[in-house]
Scaffold this motif. Structure first.
Motif, mmCIF file in Angstrom:
data_model
loop_
_atom_site.group_PDB
_atom_site.id
_atom_site.type_symbol
_atom_site.label_atom_id
_atom_site.label_comp_id
_atom_site.label_asym_id
_atom_site.label_seq_id
_atom_site.Cartn_x
_atom_site.Cartn_y
_atom_site.Cartn_z
ATOM 1 N N GLU A 166 0.839 -1.203 0.000
ATOM 2 C CA GLU A 166 0.000 0.000 0.000
ATOM 3 C C GLU A 166 0.873 1.252 0.000
ATOM 4 O O GLU A 166 0.594 2.220 -0.706
ATOM 5 N N SER A 170 1.144 3.904 -3.177
ATOM 6 C CA SER A 170 0.645 5.251 -2.918
ATOM 7 C C SER A 170 1.766 6.284 -2.877
ATOM 8 O O SER A 170 1.517 7.463 -2.652
ATOM 9 N N LYS A 172 4.176 6.576 -0.699
ATOM 10 C CA LYS A 172 4.526 7.013 0.656
ATOM 11 C C LYS A 172 5.451 5.971 1.266
ATOM 12 O O LYS A 172 5.047 5.125 2.060
ATOM 13 N N TYR A 177 4.006 5.830 7.714
ATOM 14 C CA TYR A 177 2.793 5.579 6.943
ATOM 15 C C TYR A 177 2.387 4.109 7.040
ATOM 16 O O TYR A 177 1.217 3.783 7.252
ATOM 17 N N ARG A 204 -12.204 3.322 -0.236
ATOM 18 C CA ARG A 204 -12.043 3.950 -1.549
ATOM 19 C C ARG A 204 -13.407 4.311 -2.149
ATOM 20 O O ARG A 204 -13.563 5.362 -2.754
ATOM 21 N N TYR A 224 -9.986 6.801 -6.952
ATOM 22 C CA TYR A 224 -8.987 7.040 -5.911
ATOM 23 C C TYR A 224 -8.483 5.677 -5.431
ATOM 24 O O TYR A 224 -9.092 5.045 -4.568
ATOM 25 N N PHE A 226 -5.992 4.634 -3.654
ATOM 26 C CA PHE A 226 -5.377 4.399 -2.345
ATOM 27 C C PHE A 226 -5.943 5.330 -1.294
ATOM 28 O O PHE A 226 -6.196 6.502 -1.550
ATOM 29 N N TYR A 227 -6.106 4.782 -0.137
ATOM 30 C CA TYR A 227 -6.618 5.549 0.996
ATOM 31 C C TYR A 227 -5.467 6.162 1.762
ATOM 32 O O TYR A 227 -4.458 5.509 2.011
ATOM 33 N N ASN A 228 -5.587 7.446 2.119
ATOM 34 C CA ASN A 228 -4.525 8.103 2.879
ATOM 35 C C ASN A 228 -4.684 7.752 4.355
ATOM 36 O O ASN A 228 -5.433 8.381 5.092
#
Length: 233
Positions: A166, A170, A172, A177, A204, A224, A226-228
């Protein structure tokens, strides 16, 4: 031998080394040079120095301080050497010490060779996977964090890899994260990769609906992927 020399020698004391270390260090995945450095850390601790520097270790060995630092990093990566933090709130005193507790635990576990071999293989593979994705060796703190995910938080290897994926996808690439992802999964009872995938899809979809309802004018459909996780409360 001169009597004064004998008295001085006896006065220096001796170090009691667990026999299991010599019997099983190979099973734990430790090399001879790593074992010798561990013994030096152990003897420093016996003398009251619980956090010897690479320079201090190098003075007793045939290795340079840089090599000692690299060996320390490998030992932490293998999960047999950890760094404990201590803080005295009243005196404002902060210190760090090396701990061999993880080493003794692993030595005890080798009484079940098959199980221990699988555990060590899993940990080693995870370190290699992370270093490959990050494109560099992990720092001591990162090694500590990864060991904590495995030993303390009891995150399954598959979930740790899923959280890493993930983070990679994303963009990150940092442990904060990934740690947040694992924290959210554990908080919501996620125990398998499939559950993590379903959980992510729900977020999402929710994020996509929220974005669409807030747009005043119709626009081209946006997904979208990926979820932040860092923004999750």
């Amino acid at each position: 031998m001169n009597k004064s020399h004998m008295l001085r020698w006896l006065n220096e004391g001796s170090v009691s080394i667990p026999k299991m270390l010599f019997q099983y260090y190979k099973r734990v995945g430790i090399t001879e040079e790593e074992c010798m450095l561990l013994l030096q850390v152990y003897t420093f601790a016996e003398s009251g120095n619980y956090f010897p520097t690479p320079e201090e270790l190098a003075e007793r060995m045939t290795y340079s301080s840089e090599t000692c630092m690299e060996i320390l990093r490998r030992l932490m990566q293998k999960g047999v050497l950890t760094i404990d933090e201590h803080q005295d709130m009243e005196k404002g005193y902060y210190s760090e010490t090396y701990s061999l507790l993880a080493l003794w635990e692993k030595l005890l576990l080798v009484s079940e060779p098959k199980q221990e071999k699988n555990v060590l293989s899993t940990e080693t593979n995870l370190y290699s996977i992370f270093e490959t994705e990050f494109g560099r060796p992990l720092s001591p703190i990162e090694c500590e964090t990864l060991a904590m995910w495995i030993d303390q938080d009891q995150h399954p290897s598959s979930l740790i890899q899923a959280a890493l994926k993930e983070g990679v996808l994303s963009g990150k690439m940092n442990f904060r994260y990934i740690d947040r992802i694992l924290f959210e999964w554990k908080k919501n009872g996620i125990q398998t990769v499939e559950q993590a995938r379903e959980y992510g899809e729900k977020f999402r979809k929710y994020q996509s609906r929220t974005k669409s309802s807030s747009d005043p004018e119709p626009k081209k459909k946006v997904t979208y992927p990926f979820y932040n996780w860092l923004e999750q409360s």
